[in-house]
Design an enzyme around this catalytic site. Sequence first.
Site, PDB file in Angstrom:
ATOM      1  N   CYS A 150       0.849  -1.192   0.000  1.00 50.82           N
ATOM      2  CA  CYS A 150       0.000   0.000   0.000  1.00 50.82           C
ATOM      3  C   CYS A 150       0.880   1.235   0.000  1.00 50.82           C
ATOM      4  O   CYS A 150       1.570   1.520   0.982  1.00 50.82           O
ATOM      5  CB  CYS A 150      -0.921   0.011   1.213  1.00 50.82           C
ATOM      6  SG  CYS A 150      -1.983   1.466   1.198  1.00 50.82           S
ATOM      7  N   GLY A 151       0.850   1.964  -1.120  1.00 49.79           N
ATOM      8  CA  GLY A 151       1.672   3.157  -1.228  1.00 49.79           C
ATOM      9  C   GLY A 151       1.187   4.312  -0.385  1.00 49.79           C
ATOM     10  O   GLY A 151       1.989   5.011   0.251  1.00 49.79           O
ATOM     11  N   SER A 206       0.611   1.717  -5.019  1.00 45.50           N
ATOM     12  CA  SER A 206       0.984   0.479  -5.714  1.00 45.50           C
ATOM     13  C   SER A 206       0.346   0.439  -7.100  1.00 45.50           C
ATOM     14  O   SER A 206       0.914  -0.133  -8.040  1.00 45.50           O
ATOM     15  CB  SER A 206       0.571  -0.743  -4.892  1.00 45.50           C
ATOM     16  OG  SER A 206      -0.814  -0.704  -4.586  1.00 45.50           O
TER      17      SER A 206
END
Length: 350
Positions: free
Chosen positions: A93-94, A258
């Site tokens: 998870c960006g 992501s």
Amino acid sequence: MKKGTTRRLTVVDMHTAGEPVRIVTGGYPDLSGTTILDKRREARALHDELRRALMLEPRGHAGMYGVIPVPPHLPGADFAALFTHHEGYSTMCGHATIAIGRWLVESGQVPAAGPEVSFALELPCGLVGVHCRVEDGRVIETAFESVPAFLSRRAVSFDVPDIGTVTCDIAFGGAFYAILPSSHVGLDFFATPLPVLAAAGTAITAAGRRALDIVHPDAADLGFLYGTILTDDAPPPEPSYNLCIFAEGQIDRSPTGSGVTARMARDWARGLIGKGAERLFLGPTGIGFRATLSGEAEGPDGPAIRVRVAGSSAFCGTATFDIDPDDPLGCGFVLPETYGALRKGTVEGK
């Protein structure tokens, strides 16, 4: 949770481009698994009621997202984290990574020793480098260097109920996404209501999971279609809007770190961008992530790239949550689709 025992959890709430990040700071049990994927399996098998309690109503909502800090295992890793959402557990998870950077620096866990501080963060998809730009002790921007990202399948087609045959690319940016312009399924990206776009994305993900055998050569736990990203028709390097629908129809309020990584990997594999290419991606709040193709890498099954994704986050507050063992909805719930569903039993969390 043992009957008669009240469980107390403390959290810090943040958001990145509007997408929530609920970081557990106390009360979560220690996980004994050796690797981070072992810990992810253990959390899912033994403590999933805590994810439901924090992600679902009444403490959370359909768009909630969470972080469970855990001890790192990989050599060189300074910190590690698991990711949770309304339906389960993410592999990358960006937007949460961007928030973790600010939280670690401003809570003093990473000393703000200069204008930029860096550390290594272990995630279920692998090790990522995190870089925080600091001014007067505050993190102004956080960037992360992705794991190797790659195009898994080019122009794969499958049937989607009520839509027809859909052709899309499958790309990996820490998780696997189906990526296609919404115009390819007859939906004007800017004129179509968000619920209609979200419903299409949910249907595409569900059909893709049935039709495709998604495999990640390094780890079986990573081999599943996480979601669908519907995009506008802007070509690289123009700024581009996208809508990420992940898990079971959850809408990402951010551009999706992501997912942005996967989009860059797709464009690189198609010859649309090269090393050093930079592009701005925007989500439904209009706040963007800046992505840069930082270099080529060896992927698990061939050539890949690494992408640097930068954005900013903000603090929302802190909370202490009690889970009352006598509360029938203490571990969270989702609204039923119909009242008739209640005849089959009580409302339960996913």
